[in-house]
Design a protein around this motif. Structure first.
Motif, mmCIF file in Angstrom:
data_model
loop_
_atom_site.group_PDB
_atom_site.id
_atom_site.type_symbol
_atom_site.label_atom_id
_atom_site.label_comp_id
_atom_site.label_asym_id
_atom_site.label_seq_id
_atom_site.Cartn_x
_atom_site.Cartn_y
_atom_site.Cartn_z
ATOM 1 N N THR A 29 -5.708 16.171 5.683
ATOM 2 C CA THR A 29 -6.446 15.007 6.199
ATOM 3 C C THR A 29 -7.112 15.361 7.527
ATOM 4 O OG1 THR A 29 -4.907 13.953 7.775
ATOM 5 C CG2 THR A 29 -4.457 13.618 5.425
ATOM 6 N N MET A 30 -8.009 14.457 7.941
ATOM 7 C CA MET A 30 -8.588 14.563 9.282
ATOM 8 C C MET A 30 -8.000 13.487 10.196
ATOM 9 S SD MET A 30 -12.454 15.927 8.802
ATOM 10 C CE MET A 30 -13.230 14.369 8.447
ATOM 11 N N GLY A 31 -6.889 12.894 9.766
ATOM 12 C CA GLY A 31 -6.218 11.922 10.625
ATOM 13 C C GLY A 31 -6.897 10.566 10.647
ATOM 14 N N ALA A 35 -4.434 3.386 4.360
ATOM 15 C CA ALA A 35 -3.689 3.288 3.104
ATOM 16 C C ALA A 35 -4.193 4.261 2.041
ATOM 17 C CB ALA A 35 -3.739 1.852 2.578
ATOM 18 N N GLY A 36 -5.451 4.699 2.145
ATOM 19 C CA GLY A 36 -5.959 5.706 1.204
ATOM 20 C C GLY A 36 -5.215 7.016 1.371
ATOM 21 N N HIS A 37 -5.120 7.479 2.627
ATOM 22 C CA HIS A 37 -4.348 8.696 2.898
ATOM 23 C C HIS A 37 -2.889 8.523 2.451
ATOM 24 C CE1 HIS A 37 -7.401 8.893 6.323
ATOM 25 N NE2 HIS A 37 -7.609 10.033 5.711
ATOM 26 N N PHE A 147 -5.665 15.172 -3.217
ATOM 27 C CA PHE A 147 -6.978 14.802 -2.697
ATOM 28 C C PHE A 147 -7.391 13.462 -3.291
ATOM 29 C CE2 PHE A 147 -6.713 19.380 -2.442
ATOM 30 C CZ PHE A 147 -7.259 19.664 -1.194
ATOM 31 N N GLY A 148 -8.263 12.734 -2.575
ATOM 32 C CA GLY A 148 -8.698 11.421 -3.048
ATOM 33 C C GLY A 148 -10.001 11.500 -3.840
ATOM 34 N N GLN A 149 -10.092 10.681 -4.887
ATOM 35 C CA GLN A 149 -11.333 10.592 -5.663
ATOM 36 C C GLN A 149 -12.465 9.979 -4.854
ATOM 37 O OE1 GLN A 149 -12.372 11.891 -8.188
ATOM 38 N NE2 GLN A 149 -10.663 12.344 -9.542
ATOM 39 N N CYS A 174 -6.298 11.591 -6.672
ATOM 40 C CA CYS A 174 -5.727 10.236 -6.631
ATOM 41 C C CYS A 174 -6.828 9.180 -6.557
ATOM 42 C CB CYS A 174 -4.810 10.102 -5.424
ATOM 43 S SG CYS A 174 -3.508 11.342 -5.374
ATOM 44 N N PRO A 175 -6.574 8.000 -7.162
ATOM 45 C CA PRO A 175 -7.595 6.953 -7.213
ATOM 46 C C PRO A 175 -8.015 6.442 -5.828
ATOM 47 C CG PRO A 175 -5.589 6.285 -8.397
ATOM 48 C CD PRO A 175 -5.336 7.632 -7.843
ATOM 49 N N ILE A 176 -9.207 5.876 -5.762
ATOM 50 C CA ILE A 176 -9.731 5.324 -4.509
ATOM 51 C C ILE A 176 -8.974 4.046 -4.148
ATOM 52 C CG2 ILE A 176 -11.765 4.311 -3.386
ATOM 53 C CD1 ILE A 176 -13.517 5.975 -5.251
ATOM 54 N N VAL A 177 -8.498 3.971 -2.908
ATOM 55 C CA VAL A 177 -7.860 2.741 -2.413
ATOM 56 C C VAL A 177 -8.941 1.914 -1.713
ATOM 57 C CG1 VAL A 177 -6.117 1.789 -0.871
ATOM 58 C CG2 VAL A 177 -5.640 3.888 -2.154
HETATM 59 P P1 AMP Z 1 -10.200 12.533 5.311
HETATM 60 O O1 AMP Z 1 -9.167 12.313 6.373
HETATM 61 O O2 AMP Z 1 -11.287 11.509 5.313
HETATM 62 O O3 AMP Z 1 -10.705 13.956 5.263
HETATM 63 O O4 AMP Z 1 -9.453 12.305 3.937
HETATM 64 C C1 AMP Z 1 -8.294 13.040 3.602
HETATM 65 C C2 AMP Z 1 -7.986 12.821 2.140
HETATM 66 O O5 AMP Z 1 -7.769 11.426 1.902
HETATM 67 C C3 AMP Z 1 -9.132 13.255 1.218
HETATM 68 O O6 AMP Z 1 -8.596 13.885 0.061
HETATM 69 C C4 AMP Z 1 -9.779 11.947 0.872
HETATM 70 O O7 AMP Z 1 -10.450 11.949 -0.373
HETATM 71 C C5 AMP Z 1 -8.581 11.009 0.830
HETATM 72 N N1 AMP Z 1 -9.030 9.622 1.005
HETATM 73 C C6 AMP Z 1 -9.786 9.140 2.013
HETATM 74 N N2 AMP Z 1 -10.062 7.823 1.810
HETATM 75 C C7 AMP Z 1 -9.449 7.480 0.651
HETATM 76 C C8 AMP Z 1 -9.364 6.276 -0.109
HETATM 77 N N3 AMP Z 1 -9.947 5.146 0.273
HETATM 78 N N4 AMP Z 1 -8.644 6.296 -1.259
HETATM 79 C C9 AMP Z 1 -8.048 7.445 -1.677
HETATM 80 N N5 AMP Z 1 -8.102 8.608 -1.018
HETATM 81 C C10 AMP Z 1 -8.788 8.637 0.134
#
Ligand code: AMP
Length: 284
Positions: A29-31, A35-37, A147-149, A174-177
């Protein structure tokens, strides 16, 4: 929960777990966690013995005019959320730790997967992504990586990299939250003022409407693109980067909708560039 700020510390912790025969799950993640993370973390918790989360705002995946400096950060809150979720190890390196003086070796994926969609509007972005993910895979040696979709193109690019470079890791998408009103959770949503936050729901509204049109029998990609474009264009402050209808696996543009398809959008609303997508299987 342990934290490691250096490569050496991370390696020590991971080696110890591996010697105990534990399976390892990695969530990059980038922090500025939401809830998606956390949905990725929960899935990793259920499926692996040792959950490693990395928090690293990766300078290599931001363009010169992008928001690297402004990207939201809240280390304290992130750590509290991860501790609460039962994470074992957090890797939070400095930029110098990951890209020390003289760093010169990048992972560059060629071809259409990295050139289309976000690759077209963010040159160099996926080079930064593949490089940092390859480094994390080498450092952690995860059995599974989550990883998130939400970033569907990133998933496709990483799957390709894993295949091409023979990384021994299972990629779990994983599905989009989403928020209750449909907006996909994103750390960048914090840039939106209340008016823009309202406008931002147009991405998911347009995508859901497109899905309904397909379910009602529409099979022409051009018509779906047009529908989504028109809905988004109706919001005065929304600037469309792209609206594409593509094959969900190889991301090639479609004319006729059939099989696993994805509708993907990128739209600037105020400061942030927001992305969203839906995937579905379409029969004849
Ligand atoms: P990021 O911190 O934005 O680089 O995201 C880290 C991981 O979280 C990546 O695999 C993203 O696809 C996942 N992610 C970010 N937002 C969501 C979301 N709303 N639902 C599911 N996964 C997510």
């Amino acid at each position: 929960m342990r934290t490691a700020k250096t490569v050496d510390r991370l390696r020590q912790a991971v080696r110890a777990a591996r010697q105990e025969g534990k399976t390892i799950g990695l969530v990059p993640t980038m922090g500025f966690l939401h809830a998606g993370h956390m949905s990725l973390v929960d899935r990793a918790r259920r499926e692996t013995d040792l959950v490693v989360v990395s928090i690293f705002v990766n300078p290599a995946q931001f363009g010169p005019s992008e928001d690297f400096e402004a990207y939201p950060r809240d280390e304290e809150r992130d750590l509290a959320m991860l501790e609460e979720a039962g994470v074992d190890l957090v890797f939070m390196p400095s930029a110098e730790e990951m890209y020390p003086e003289g760093f010169a070796t990048y992972v560059l994926q060629e071809g259409s997967l990295t050139e289309t969609l976000c690759g077209r509007s963010r040159p160099g972005h996926f080079r930064g992504v593949t490089t940092i993910v390859a480094k994390l895979f080498n450092l952690v040696g995860p059995d599974r990586a989550y990883f998130g979709q939400k970033d569907a193109q990133q998933v496709a690019v990483i799957r390709r990299m894993v295949k091409d470079l023979n990384f021994d890791v299972r990629i779990v998408a994983c599905p989009i939250v989403r928020e209750d009103d449909g907006l996909a959770l994103s750390s960048r949503n914090t840039y939106l003022d209340s008016r823009q936050r309202q406008d931002a729901t147009v991405l998911s509204r347009a995508l859901f409407e497109a899905r309904a049109a397909i379910e009602a029998g529409q099979r022409r990609a051009a018509a779906i693109r047009e529908l989504v474009r028109n809905r988004i264009a109706a919001v005065a402050d929304a600037r469309i980067d792209y609206v594409e209808v593509v094959d969900a696996d190889d991301l090639t543009p479609l004319e006729k909708l059939q099989g696993r398809i994805m509708i993907a959008v990128a739209v600037r609303i105020g400061k942030p560039r927001l992305i969203d997508n839906i995937q579905m299987t379409v029969d004849r």
